[in-house]
Design a protein around this motif. Structure first.
Motif, PDB file in Angstrom:
ATOM      1  N   GLY A  65      44.115  39.877  34.026  1.00  0.00           N
ATOM      2  CA  GLY A  65      43.205  40.441  35.020  1.00  0.00           C
ATOM      3  C   GLY A  65      42.380  41.560  34.429  1.00  0.00           C
ATOM      4  O   GLY A  65      42.533  41.920  33.247  1.00  0.00           O
ATOM      5  N   GLY A  66      41.510  42.126  35.267  1.00  0.00           N
ATOM      6  CA  GLY A  66      40.557  43.115  34.803  1.00  0.00           C
ATOM      7  C   GLY A  66      41.175  44.428  34.370  1.00  0.00           C
ATOM      8  O   GLY A  66      40.861  44.959  33.299  1.00  0.00           O
TER       9      GLY A  66
ATOM     10  N   ASP B 159      32.343  46.854  30.576  1.00  0.00           N
ATOM     11  CA  ASP B 159      33.251  46.261  31.548  1.00  0.00           C
ATOM     12  C   ASP B 159      32.453  45.184  32.270  1.00  0.00           C
ATOM     13  O   ASP B 159      31.660  45.481  33.160  1.00  0.00           O
TER      14      ASP B 159
ATOM     15  N   GLU C 235      29.990  49.606  33.388  1.00  0.00           N
ATOM     16  CA  GLU C 235      29.675  48.277  33.894  1.00  0.00           C
ATOM     17  C   GLU C 235      28.170  48.105  33.730  1.00  0.00           C
ATOM     18  O   GLU C 235      27.417  48.960  34.219  1.00  0.00           O
TER      19      GLU C 235
ATOM     20  N   LYS D 261      38.032  38.351  36.534  1.00  0.00           N
ATOM     21  CA  LYS D 261      37.435  37.715  37.727  1.00  0.00           C
ATOM     22  C   LYS D 261      36.951  36.276  37.482  1.00  0.00           C
ATOM     23  O   LYS D 261      37.743  35.349  37.526  1.00  0.00           O
TER      24      LYS D 261
ATOM     25  N   ILE E 157      33.750  42.678  33.954  1.00  0.00           N
ATOM     26  CA  ILE E 157      34.698  41.981  34.829  1.00  0.00           C
ATOM     27  C   ILE E 157      33.967  41.381  36.034  1.00  0.00           C
ATOM     28  O   ILE E 157      34.314  40.299  36.498  1.00  0.00           O
ATOM     29  N   ILE E 158      32.925  42.036  36.491  1.00  0.00           N
ATOM     30  CA  ILE E 158      32.098  41.450  37.546  1.00  0.00           C
ATOM     31  C   ILE E 158      30.908  40.681  36.948  1.00  0.00           C
ATOM     32  O   ILE E 158      30.574  39.590  37.389  1.00  0.00           O
TER      33      ILE E 158
HETATM   34  C1  PLP Z   1      34.082  46.353  37.228  1.00  0.00           C
HETATM   35  C2  PLP Z   1      35.550  46.150  37.435  1.00  0.00           C
HETATM   36  N1  PLP Z   1      36.399  46.480  36.447  1.00  0.00           N
HETATM   37  C3  PLP Z   1      37.727  46.308  36.574  1.00  0.00           C
HETATM   38  C4  PLP Z   1      38.279  45.800  37.730  1.00  0.00           C
HETATM   39  C5  PLP Z   1      39.769  45.610  37.841  1.00  0.00           C
HETATM   40  O1  PLP Z   1      40.070  44.248  37.813  1.00  0.00           O
HETATM   41  P1  PLP Z   1      41.425  43.709  38.499  1.00  0.00           P
HETATM   42  O2  PLP Z   1      41.307  43.989  39.959  1.00  0.00           O
HETATM   43  O3  PLP Z   1      41.416  42.230  38.159  1.00  0.00           O
HETATM   44  O4  PLP Z   1      42.552  44.419  37.863  1.00  0.00           O
HETATM   45  C6  PLP Z   1      37.437  45.441  38.783  1.00  0.00           C
HETATM   46  C7  PLP Z   1      37.994  44.924  40.044  1.00  0.00           C
HETATM   47  O5  PLP Z   1      37.387  44.895  41.076  1.00  0.00           O
HETATM   48  C8  PLP Z   1      36.038  45.627  38.643  1.00  0.00           C
HETATM   49  O6  PLP Z   1      35.191  45.331  39.630  1.00  0.00           O
END
Ligand code: PLP
Length: 444
Positions: free
Chosen positions: A113-114, A252, A219, A281, A254-255
């Protein structure tokens, strides 16, 4: 939808993410089934999922190819212990992911996960400098209004006070700077605000002492700040500042990863290659927890010798075979069906429809790239004053209109799956407009 007594009892035995249970009880949603762009609650009512779960289901829910890949993997192995082995499909996943990451970003450490990916990137940065003769470089710079995850390191890097103040004191060695949105009203153009914001980051590096700063994490498009979308020049200036002061640039994604912004990664959309990339994600389209930390190959080499330089980090479920099988299927589908291009086409249509909401008089700006879009809500476009009641009302009216968005009191985000048709985008836009009109009626 209505909750049973049993639901209410059980909801008192758990927590929802980042919200009071009482708030959820006022507007509950218990999902029973998901497929493609649709979610069904337990009463059989369906909702158009215009945010792909939560920026997750890039191929929609339960994409057949991802389901099939996991089914096949289930017949072979569902767990391989990362402490003393690695699964063959995890190696395939490493090869696959590194084939779509920008240039030198070829070193891949899979996670679940993120937050795990971010946590690993932060530890990687500190350990990297420690074993390349610069142990004093440990500080991490991040931005206010950011979110990087829920674990202690990722939380310390995050810049959203309401999500962290309850747990202070936070881990030491983390500093924050402002994103360009913070300065936008002080400059005559967005470009100037971006230039100023980027220079302010370099000022902080210089004043802290470059010999103490290890990394800058951000991000590329900031979600919790309201889909903050800087200029390409902003990223070019940050890249140059990081190079000048030997600070690792961590994106980052993740999004923003996995085609949403019109390229596989936003790094390519903005034309800048970071040193480390965190993904999660969309990488499994919501089929199973998966994330990864990706690094420039030459940085990872600092961990190969002498033997005591190994990366002192790991998680039991990281690189899980079922998750890796899903990740490979997602990447193959994005590449084969050219879904990056699709993100541009669908995104242009959606943006045009969202821009049309300006006629309601409460939309300041539509932001984002590709199908990752955000709409800032205001009281009126003369004063641009915030109107948080409107966002709160929208949370209720959107559910009533059967559409799922990411709604903050002062903005909302939309990010439909890339399997959407043009007709789906029209329906999303239609439901958003109806929900916003209902919310405006509610707040008077
Ligand atoms: C930009 C960003 N980084 C990290 C995370 C953390 O990811 P996770 O919820 O899968 O641990 C999120 C989660 O919403 C996120 O939006």
């Amino acid at each position: 939808m209505t909750l049973t007594e049993r639901d209410r009892r059980l909801l008192q035995r758990t927590f929802l993410d980042y919200q009071p249970t009482a708030e959820f009880l006022g507007c509950p949603l218990v999902i029973e089934r998901a497929e493609g762009l649709w979610l069904w609650d337990r009463e059989g009512r369906r909702y158009l999922d215009a945010i792909g779960g939560i920026f997750v289901a890039v191929l929609g829910h339960r994409h057949p190819r991802v389901m099939e890949a996991m089914r096949r993997q289930m017949e072979r192995a569902t767990f391989v212990p990362p402490l003393h082995a690695i699964s063959d499909v995890t190696l395939d996943f490493i090869e696959k992911l590194s084939s779509v990451t920008p240039g030198p970003l070829e070193f891949v450490k899979p996670f679940s996960g993120g937050s795990e990916a971010v946590e690993a990137a932060l530890k990687f940065a500190r350990q990297y400098f420690r074993q390349t003769g610069r142990p004093g470089k440990y500080k991490v710079i991040s931005r206010y209004h950011s979110y990087h995850g829920a674990t202690f390191g990722a939380m310390a890097a995050s810049g959203t006070g309401s999500r962290k103040a309850k747990f202070e004191p936070e881990a030491p060695g983390f500093l924050r700077v402002f994103p360009p949105t913070h300065y936008r009203d002080q400059f005559s153009s967005w470009e100037e605000a971006n230039r100023f914001a980027a220079r302010a980051v370099e000022d902080v590096i210089i004043h802290e002492g470059p010999e103490t700063v290890a990394a800058l994490i951000l991000e590329p498009i900031g979600n919790t700040g309201g889909i903050i979308t800087p200029t390409e020049e902003y990223f070019a200036l940050l890249r140059a500042a990081c190079d000048r002061h030997q600070v690792l640039l961590i994106f980052d994604e993740i999004i923003t990863g996995f085609a949403k912004t019109g390229r596989m990664f936003a790094a390519e959309t903005f034309g800048v290659t970071p040193d480390l990339l965190c993904v999660g994600k969309g990488i499994s389209s919501g089929a199973i927890p998966l994330g990864a930390m990706i690094a420039r190959m030459e940085l990872a080499e600092a961990f190969s010798a002498p033997p005591e330089n190994y990366f002192a980090h790991g998680h039991t479920y990281a690189g899980n075979p079922l998750a890796c099988a899903a990740g490979i299927a997602v990447i193959d589908t994005i590449v084969e069906f050219d879904l990056c291009r699709r993100a541009e086409v669908l995104g242009a249509l959606l943006r045009q429809r969202l821009e049309g909401l300006k006629r309601l008089g409460v939309v300041r700006e539509v932001r984002g790239k590709g199908v990752l879009l955000g709409v800032e809500l205001v009281r009126d476009t003369r004063t641009m004053a915030p109107l948080p009641e409107l966002g709160r009302a929208l949370k209720r009216t959107a559910l009533k209109r059967g559409i799922i968005l990411r709604i903050d009191p002062s903005w909302f985000a939309v990010s439909p799956p890339l399997i959407a048709t043009e007709g789906d985008i029209e329906e999303i836009a239609e439901r958003i407009e109806l929900s916003l009109r209902d919310a405006l009626d509610e707040v008077g």
